[in-house]
Scaffold this motif. Structure first.
Motif, PDB file in Angstrom:
ATOM      1  N   VAL A   1       0.947  -1.235   0.015  1.00 18.64           N
ATOM      2  CA  VAL A   1      -0.198   0.018   0.021  1.00 18.64           C
ATOM      3  C   VAL A   1       0.920   1.190   0.021  1.00 18.64           C
ATOM      4  CG1 VAL A   1      -2.163  -1.082   1.217  1.00 18.64           C
ATOM      5  CG2 VAL A   1      -0.397  -0.026   2.458  1.00 18.64           C
ATOM      6  N   PRO A   2       0.513   2.279  -0.729  1.00 18.96           N
ATOM      7  CA  PRO A   2       1.446   3.395  -0.566  1.00 18.96           C
ATOM      8  C   PRO A   2       1.680   4.064   0.705  1.00 18.96           C
ATOM      9  CG  PRO A   2      -0.587   3.401  -2.316  1.00 18.96           C
ATOM     10  CD  PRO A   2      -0.923   2.581  -1.354  1.00 18.96           C
ATOM     11  N   ASP A   3       0.568   4.002   1.701  1.00 21.24           N
ATOM     12  CA  ASP A   3       0.776   4.591   2.896  1.00 21.24           C
ATOM     13  C   ASP A   3       0.173   3.591   3.946  1.00 21.24           C
ATOM     14  OD1 ASP A   3       0.478   6.098   5.249  1.00 21.24           O
ATOM     15  OD2 ASP A   3       0.284   7.989   4.401  1.00 21.24           O
ATOM     16  N   GLN A   4       0.959   2.946   5.009  1.00 22.52           N
ATOM     17  CA  GLN A   4       0.406   1.957   5.712  1.00 22.52           C
ATOM     18  C   GLN A   4      -0.298   2.906   6.843  1.00 22.52           C
ATOM     19  OE1 GLN A   4       3.914  -0.025   7.446  1.00 22.52           O
ATOM     20  NE2 GLN A   4       3.514  -1.777   6.245  1.00 22.52           N
ATOM     21  N   ALA A   5      -0.303   3.939   7.378  1.00 22.36           N
ATOM     22  CA  ALA A   5      -1.095   4.657   8.105  1.00 22.36           C
ATOM     23  C   ALA A   5      -2.483   5.021   7.700  1.00 22.36           C
ATOM     24  CB  ALA A   5      -0.417   5.987   8.625  1.00 22.36           C
ATOM     25  N   VAL A   6      -2.597   5.287   6.255  1.00 23.51           N
ATOM     26  CA  VAL A   6      -3.758   5.534   5.799  1.00 23.51           C
ATOM     27  C   VAL A   6      -4.507   4.190   5.590  1.00 23.51           C
ATOM     28  CG1 VAL A   6      -4.946   6.440   3.714  1.00 23.51           C
ATOM     29  CG2 VAL A   6      -3.025   7.651   4.678  1.00 23.51           C
ATOM     30  N   ALA A   7      -3.853   3.071   5.395  1.00 24.74           N
ATOM     31  CA  ALA A   7      -4.536   1.839   5.142  1.00 24.74           C
ATOM     32  C   ALA A   7      -4.960   1.392   6.552  1.00 24.74           C
ATOM     33  CB  ALA A   7      -3.780   0.970   4.271  1.00 24.74           C
ATOM     34  N   LEU A   8      -4.235   1.663   7.451  1.00 26.22           N
ATOM     35  CA  LEU A   8      -4.650   0.855   8.866  1.00 26.22           C
ATOM     36  C   LEU A   8      -5.679   1.793   9.233  1.00 26.22           C
ATOM     37  CD1 LEU A   8      -1.164   0.030   9.649  1.00 26.22           C
ATOM     38  CD2 LEU A   8      -3.084  -1.592   9.513  1.00 26.22           C
ATOM     39  N   ALA A   9      -5.809   3.235   9.070  1.00 26.95           N
ATOM     40  CA  ALA A   9      -6.773   3.923   9.486  1.00 26.95           C
ATOM     41  C   ALA A   9      -8.174   3.523   8.970  1.00 26.95           C
ATOM     42  CB  ALA A   9      -6.508   5.630   9.478  1.00 26.95           C
ATOM     43  N   GLU A  10      -7.840   3.165   7.830  1.00 28.34           N
ATOM     44  CA  GLU A  10      -9.178   2.771   7.090  1.00 28.34           C
ATOM     45  C   GLU A  10      -9.721   1.464   7.562  1.00 28.34           C
ATOM     46  OE1 GLU A  10     -11.174   4.446   5.672  1.00 28.34           O
ATOM     47  OE2 GLU A  10     -12.289   3.412   3.883  1.00 28.34           O
ATOM     48  N   ALA A  11      -8.885   0.473   7.833  1.00 27.67           N
ATOM     49  CA  ALA A  11      -9.264  -0.862   8.396  1.00 27.67           C
ATOM     50  C   ALA A  11      -9.854  -0.587   9.880  1.00 27.67           C
ATOM     51  CB  ALA A  11      -7.964  -1.721   8.764  1.00 27.67           C
TER      52      ALA A  11
END
Ligand SMILES: C[S@@+](CC[C@H](N)C(=O)[O-])C[C@H]1O[C@@H](n2cnc3c(N)ncnc32)[C@H](O)[C@@H]1O
Length: 209
Positions: free
Chosen positions: A111-121
């Motif tokens: 994923v381009p940005d782990q923080a963004v992906a994890l916030a979405e999860a």
């Protein structure tokens, strides 16, 4: 998101990796899950056969069209209901607080940005819901330098955006999850492999948002 060459190679290599031990990691990743599950970056559907029958349904999000078509073929054979949809980790097509578990396997490297992906999860999980993860992560020692050099040059373009030197467990904790189980191991267990070590575990979304 199109990675036609990587997608075709991955769909060939993934079953071979599963035959050499990765299938057991997938089984452990998913063991004990129940209810509504979202799998992010499902690839060609390598996890689908391993979902426990207690899972009510799986929404499998996959942005790459070739892999998505392969996943659709696997979904038909799965022991639970699996719906394969287009989408990316940074914008999941689900309501907030709506699912019991989110699964990532070999995805948070890409994923381009782990923080963004994890916030979405975190957003789509109900309070107390689980993140299940199986990821290759940053190595220590000399291999760390190899990973950083590959990340800065050839690896992401060749491997569908994959990065080798990411501290994914730290990113999960930074996203306000509480890691409750974490196994760290090399896979394959011997030989030169810059995509190692692996982590496999479980994290809980806190009750408060
Ligand atoms: C190495 S494959 C792993 C596939 C599958 N999860 C598995 O365990 O075999 C990486 C997957 O992440 C997907 N991916 C890459 N970037 C993504 C993103 N931003 N959002 C969701 N999936 C992504 C790719 O299309 C690919 O299916």
């Amino acid at each position: 998101m199109r990675h036609p060459v990587f997608a075709r190679i991955y769909a060939r290599v993934r079953p071979q990796m599963d035959d050499h031990g990765a299938a057991e990691h997938r089984r452990r990743l998913l063991a004990g899950l129940t209810g509504q599950v979202v799998e992010v970056g499902a690839g060609d559907g390598g996890n689908f056969a391993h979902y426990p029958v207690e899972v009510t349904s799986v929404i499998a999000v996959e942005p790459e069209p070739y892999l998505r078509s392969k996943a659709e073929q696997q979904a038909v054979k799965a022991p639970v209901r699996v719906e394969v949809v287009n989408g990316t980790a940074d914008r999941l097509p689900l309501e907030s607080d709506s699912v019991d578990a989110v699964v990532t396997s070999l995805v948070l490297c890409s994923v381009p940005d782990q923080a963004v992906a994890l916030a979405e999860a975190f957003r789509i999980l109900r309070p107390g819901g689980e993140l299940r993860f199986y990821e290759h992560v940053a190595a220590a020692g000399r291999m760390a330098s190899v990973q950083k050099a590959l990340d800065a040059t050839i690896y992401p373009p060749l491997a569908g955006g994959c990065h080798l030197h990411r501290d994914t467990a730290a990113a999960i904790t930074a996203a306000a999850f509480t890691i409750t189980d974490l196994d760290r191991f090399d896979f394959p267990p011997t030989g030169f492999n810059p995509a190692a070590p692996h982590i496999l575990g479980r994290a809980i979304r806190s009750e408060a948002s």
